[in-house]
Design an enzyme around this catalytic site. Structure first.
Site, mmCIF file in Angstrom:
data_model
loop_
_atom_site.group_PDB
_atom_site.id
_atom_site.type_symbol
_atom_site.label_atom_id
_atom_site.label_comp_id
_atom_site.label_asym_id
_atom_site.label_seq_id
_atom_site.Cartn_x
_atom_site.Cartn_y
_atom_site.Cartn_z
ATOM 1 N N CYS A 72 -27.936 33.931 -2.616
ATOM 2 C CA CYS A 72 -28.059 34.323 -4.033
ATOM 3 C C CYS A 72 -29.151 35.367 -4.263
ATOM 4 O O CYS A 72 -29.280 35.893 -5.365
ATOM 5 C CB CYS A 72 -28.299 33.093 -4.900
ATOM 6 S SG CYS A 72 -29.848 32.244 -4.563
ATOM 7 N N CYS A 115 -33.731 29.404 -4.612
ATOM 8 C CA CYS A 115 -32.476 29.952 -5.123
ATOM 9 C C CYS A 115 -32.581 30.149 -6.632
ATOM 10 O O CYS A 115 -33.460 29.603 -7.280
ATOM 11 C CB CYS A 115 -31.322 28.981 -4.889
ATOM 12 S SG CYS A 115 -30.877 28.758 -3.162
ATOM 13 N N CYS A 156 -33.369 32.633 -0.644
ATOM 14 C CA CYS A 156 -32.033 32.337 -0.129
ATOM 15 C C CYS A 156 -31.294 33.645 0.167
ATOM 16 O O CYS A 156 -31.398 34.613 -0.585
ATOM 17 C CB CYS A 156 -31.279 31.531 -1.182
ATOM 18 S SG CYS A 156 -29.518 31.367 -0.872
ATOM 19 N N CYS A 160 -26.651 29.871 -7.733
ATOM 20 C CA CYS A 160 -26.361 29.968 -6.294
ATOM 21 C C CYS A 160 -25.158 29.105 -5.920
ATOM 22 O O CYS A 160 -25.051 27.951 -6.340
ATOM 23 C CB CYS A 160 -27.572 29.531 -5.482
ATOM 24 S SG CYS A 160 -27.292 29.706 -3.696
HETATM 25 ZN ZN LIG Z 1 -29.246 30.508 -2.994
#
Ligand SMILES: [Zn+2]
Length: 362
Positions: A81, A47, A78, A51
């Site tokens: 994000c 991330c 991820c 995030c």
């Molecule tokens: Zn994330």
């Protein structure tokens, strides 16, 4: 770089330091700290620091300089994000910022930035703003204002400094310097509506120090004998803001206290978010031009602003300064050299001036 948080990796060569700051950025979900990603060993996902997902335990986190490095280590991006897209944006924003840094003496158009990045002018501006938190035009004004401060601190004449910093005409200096202070004019009684303010207090050699910041920069620095009083003062000033304790500011307080003792000029580089009337803004900016180790009288400050009669108004603007040390109102004294008042205690004012005089003598 306009804000300290943006360049945490490039300005801190020591790796342990870098990751301590990176972790702090993750903890506060700092969207502006975009030059690294963090991976969570328990989920296999990486991330960026902003995030919104649940924050992992520190022990399960690994940091990487960019998305490619995290992928190479076997982590996947991820879905919330989208760290790879952001890294791409960060590269574009950096390219634009580098270009702007080299074009200080003229206004760069969005069309140029579009050509530079292979995007539309609109997208170029949007990406720049999303990554760096300000528009390319604001970025240029800040860079000029910062250059001006550097020129002035080298002792050049004001006119030379103004031109060397890339300002075409000195009449533009004040408004742009206001930008560099993070100040927005005209809001005399701003209570922090709709803003989250993070704060922390810690003991320093000047007593208990409170530092508070918005997403844009530091909005308050206060000194006092004890924590509760400082918290109370902060609440009084920002009645409508959402105040949150943030232990990660501990490091910032320590760095500021150290800079105060060893290199007060470094305090000018911290990003500020102060609200003020146009007059307060001019006074505070002029205080920031008084070199550490020197003092001015209220009358001298008023005269420097072109209004020698505004002594009391200058004194009031000093008394309403929200950011101790960063806006050095402690460097203003009575015309007889008396220390007169200081919002955070005359004894403290004496101590700060003593430290600065000692530092100047080396
Ligand atoms: Zn994330």
């Amino acid at each position: 770089m306009p804000a300290a948080t943006v360049s945490i990796l490039t300005t801190q060569p020591d790796a342990a330091e870098v990751w301590a700051e990176a972790w702090a950025a993750v903890e506060r979900r700092d969207k502006s700290a975009r030059e690294f990603v963090y991976a969570v060993t328990t989920t296999g996902v990486f991330c960026r620091s902003g995030c919104p997902s649940r924050r992992p335990a520190r022990d399960n986190v690994r940091f990487f300089a960019d998305a490619a490095a995290a992928r190479a280590a076997g982590f996947r991006p991820c879905l919330r994000c989208r760290p790879e897209e952001v890294s791409g944006e960060a590269v574009l924003a950096r390219r634009m910022a580098d270009f702007l840094d080299g074009q200080r003496d003229r206004a760069v158009t969005l069309a140029e930035l579009g050509r530079l990045t292979g995007r539309s002018p609109f997208t170029a501006q949007k990406v720049f703003r999303r990554v760096l938190g300000l528009t390319p035009a604001q970025y240029q004004r800040q860079a000029r204002a910062r250059a001006l401060r550097e020129e002035l601190s080298r002792g050049d004449s004001v006119t030379d400094a103004v031109y060397a910093a890339g300002f075409g005409a000195s009449s533009r200096v004040y408004e742009s310097a206001g930008d560099a202070l993070g100040m927005r004019p005209g809001q005399f009684r701003w209570g922090g509506e709709g803003v989250v303010i993070r704060y922390w207090t810690a003991p320093t050699l000047l007593g208990e120090m409170l530092v508070a910041r918005t997403e844009r920069g530091i909005c308050a620095v206060a000194l006092g004998a004890e924590r509760e009083g400082l918290k109370h003062e902060l609440r009084g000033r920002f009645e409508a803001a959402e105040l949150r304790e943030d232990p990660s500011l501990d490091a910032e307080i320590e760095a500021m206290a150290q800079a105060c003792r060893e290199s007060p000029a470094a305090l000018l580089d911290l990003p500020l978010d102060l609200r003020a009337t146009a007059f307060q803004m001019r006074v505070w900016e002029s205080l920031r031009r008084i070199p550490a180790g020197e003092t001015r009288s209220y009358r001298e400050v008023a005269a420097a602003l072109g209004n020698p009669k505004a002594v009391r108004a200058v004194a009031r603007a000093c008394a309403s300064n929200p950011a101790a040390l960063l806006v050095p109102c402690h460097r203003v004294v009575g015309s007889d050299g008396q220390l007169t008042g200081y919002r955070w205690g005359v004894e403290r004012k004496r101590k700060i001036l003593d430290m600065e005089a000692k530092e100047r003598r080396g």
